[in-house]
Design an enzyme around this catalytic site. Sequence first.
Site, PDB file in Angstrom:
ATOM      1  N   CYS B  86      51.829 -29.375-132.533  1.00 28.65           N
ATOM      2  CA  CYS B  86      51.419 -28.154-131.840  1.00 28.65           C
ATOM      3  C   CYS B  86      52.463 -27.055-132.077  1.00 28.65           C
ATOM      4  CB  CYS B  86      51.204 -28.446-130.354  1.00 28.65           C
ATOM      5  SG  CYS B  86      50.237 -27.182-129.514  1.00 28.65           S
ATOM      6  N   HIS B 203      47.345 -33.452-129.954  1.00 30.85           N
ATOM      7  CA  HIS B 203      48.410 -34.169-129.245  1.00 30.85           C
ATOM      8  C   HIS B 203      48.147 -35.666-129.152  1.00 30.85           C
ATOM      9  CE1 HIS B 203      50.584 -30.604-127.958  1.00 30.85           C
ATOM     10  NE2 HIS B 203      49.418 -30.034-127.741  1.00 30.85           N
ATOM     11  N   GLU B 205      50.265 -37.795-128.667  1.00 26.94           N
ATOM     12  CA  GLU B 205      51.183 -38.335-127.652  1.00 26.94           C
ATOM     13  C   GLU B 205      50.562 -38.320-126.263  1.00 26.94           C
ATOM     14  OE1 GLU B 205      51.359 -35.370-128.996  1.00 26.94           O
ATOM     15  OE2 GLU B 205      52.291 -33.875-127.692  1.00 26.94           O
TER      16      GLU B 205
END
Lengths: 723, 230, 84
Positions: B86, B203, B205
């Site tokens: 990002c 994302h 994560e």
Amino acid sequence: MTNKPVNQALAAEFGLNAEEYARVLDIMGRTPTLTELGIFSVMWSEHCSYKSSRVWLRTLPTKAPWVIHGPGENAGVVAIGEGLAAIFKMESHNHPSFIEPYQGAATGVGGILRDVFTMGARPVANLNALRFGDPKNPVTRRIVDGVVRGIGGYGNCVGVPTVGGEINFHPAYDGNPLVNAMTVGIAPADRIFLSAAAGIGNPVVYVGSRTGRDGIHGATMASAEFGADAEAKRPTVQVGDPFVEKLLIEACLELMATDAIVAIQDMGAAGLTSSSVEMAGKGGVGIELDLDQVPQRETGMSAYEMMLSESQERMLIVLRPGAEEITRAIFEKWELDFAVIGHLTDTGRIVVRHQGRVEAEIPLAPLADQAPLYHRPTAPSPAPKPVGAIPAARLADDLVKLIGCPDLASRAWVWDQYDSTVGGQTVKRPGAADAAIVKVDGHRLALALTTDCTPRYVAADPEAGAAQAVAEAWRNITATGARPLAITDNMNFGNPEKPVVMGQFAAAVAGIAKACTALDFPVVSGNVSLYNETEGSPILPTPAIGGLGVLEDAARAVGLAAAPGQDLVLVGAEPSHLGQSLWLREIAGQEAGPPPPVDLAAERRHGDFVRARIASGEVRACHDVADGGLLVAVAEMLMAGNVGATLAGPTDGGFWFGEDQARYVVAVADGAALVAAAQGAGIPARLLGRTGGEGLTLPDGTTISLATLRSAHERFFPALMET
Amino acid sequence: MKAGIVVFPGINRERDMAIALERASGRKPRMIWHRETDLQGLDLIVIPGGFSYGDYLRCGAMAAQSPVMDSIRAHAARGGHLLGVCNGFQILTEAQLLPGALLRNASLRFLSMDCHLRVERTDTDFTAHYQRGQVIRAPLAHGDGNYFADEATLDRLEGEGLVVFRYVEPDGAVTAKANRNGSARNIAGILSPNRRIMGLMPHPEDLVDPLMGGTDGAPLFEGLSAALAA
Amino acid sequence: MKAVVTVMLKPGVLDPQGKAIGQALSHLGFAGVGEVRAGKVIELELAETDPDAAKNAAESMARKLLANTVIESFKVEIAKGDAA
């Protein structure tokens, strides 16, 4: 401004009436300076003094064994177990959001975040309760666009997930939208920071952004209704800087891990004035400020301007002696301004010096104790007009129309602009469950968060409507399996000098008090926004309720999405009440009748039953029945789970669209067993049908495809905003 | 795997990234403050998401000029692994460690929702635990994720197989609708020629725990952890 | 001395903001507006007093930070007769 003589006329311009100005003269024993008059006017504004609402707010229940700090601090604090506390509050930013929707909403988010992290909590979730005018009014689109961008622009940048909230549209909010922002944070229960100053001689430090001329008299603006000149008030709107806020969060939390802080408060409405006056006042000490030391963004600012500036992202801290250097080092690391601007004294007075002159010297005790307190006259609300002749319901057509109406249409267009996952703890994102579920990092615990109010109910019957708002918040938390703990209330009303408006307020407080008492759901923080009127026309009374609950195990949370092969069971009485329902408004074209009655004992019984069944693992999905009634609740569960269902039962509108309270729809593997268990516990329950297939088949034999439902549901926002 | 996460002022997904890295490797990553310069001994450096310096001039522009970037360049030059997610991806392009730029989303609105990504290449340490052509889900959260590069650069990226993730429909189809931010050729993530530097907008994560709705992001970190195990 | 740096997206780079402004102007009834491009203007107060040196300095700043030359072009103007 600085050259104007201080007299009653200027006091009136500042929002003090003749009697209030006479009291200022009495306290001061002389004509106040301009700066002093400014301090009195903001401290005695409705926004800061709660002068019209205090007599009523005192009657709210605020205690429970799990409440650590109730109203009176920057935010409410409740114990959530495992040595942790949740800190939360909801606050309005209505007037600024009409004048400049983006910055008004953005700074609203910033302000409520500061109220929470100033107490030592890392903010973990934002929600917002929004009310806009008629979608057909061209201004509405501009306001929705700015408010949504502002909330996203600020919340996304500071890295706090926006996980929930609500949106209503009604012509009563044309020209006076409501932006109520709620923040929830987590802190160790034994590391809560308060605002009462202590320690004569202790340094008073200023950290954060520099001071400019923004938002001067914002607090008094928030306390006056709009005239046609609202547009001209634009320059007083503050501009937010979420990047600085993010640094301020990190720097404050880093400082809070040391023992440097005695007391801390953010500079919100009325900036340096309210923070210094409140901190010293609460601690029963005096305070001396040297404005030459205040970090300034503009040149040539007067004492008056600095004391009243509402520049954002600033905090005032009382340090332990000798803690200046460690504090300076932390704030310099984060590239924020830091300055010692004063110290505490034993004089009981606030003394403001600037360029070698004393610009203000006011005794703090009378400034607080003699603040105006009004017991304004109240009048009952007129009874709502009776429900007139209504057409027979056509289940399929009416459902499709209802789920596409502005108050029920999908909010995905809005949510898709808010970062709901940052932090990595969002278990149930917006729309996935009746309350947002946010796990506590490093623990199994999770918070359940919601905001609720049905303003049309409150307008029709303020006491019942406000009680309903509390009950719905309690129900939404319950429907996820969580245990409701406490609420924050954001009271948005019209001009309190009108007896009917004051009557709405008083009755709403009574309704909230009753519901909170019956449900063991105390009020721990709140905010009052009055004078929400434009051209003399008030908003719908809107006591927005922010609810917080806790789940011992985040994995136990249930959402509202049904899956194939489940029985759908109604828990709660069979409905019939169409007064003030969305069906009545959207299909029959009437805003009429009494709102649904609220039976708090039934709420509690039904909710406790549902929560226990969720805890046992039997419930696969659960949704409370609210706006739109039973059929809308079922349709929402099916759309969320992308599954159809076949329903049985009556075919009348009262049953499927009535908005009776204390009800849930639950999805379980064995509906008959659940119905038996409920009835065994003395709770009404009824099997509604079974999920499966690609369409919703209704008791009258009609079938609506999921695709039809979804396209009707998802049309409204894109059509309003993207064309 | 010794991993470090670079924290610029305004970065806000560093904790999410730390959770994902620790979950995969059992080891807490080192948090690297943006003024640090000694990054010796790290196998993997991650620049996470957020709004570095408020993203005020252009997303990632100011972070790309900060002191730690010289050490990050040196790490990359040593053949160290570098991941930008990002804002981290934006910073890597601004620092010209990866080609192209991330423009404002075509809709001009912030986008926060799950997207589907097709894994285009699995002979990298970042994607070794995925199957080639596999479609995974990952949250998006950005205002400027519209990947741009001139046609020659895009052709080179495609020709050298350096496009690693593409926005697709759940069934793997590359469509304009799946490409919500308007990226050139649906590009969501790219690699450096030595395949040690990866930048992507979504994302992974934030999707490593079934509680948060899925684990599609976990293989990325598990793959790195396995490849870089000390 | 004041330097004014104008940063624009290069021709050929999609400019959704410019497109949106163009559409809004057309909705408002302004006819005859062709392509709209949106950029930004950055004003720099420089201590340098020599206009050529100031321009060189500002151009260097633009190349290094103010513009991303992958997607943007820039133009530096030195405000004339402004000794501030």
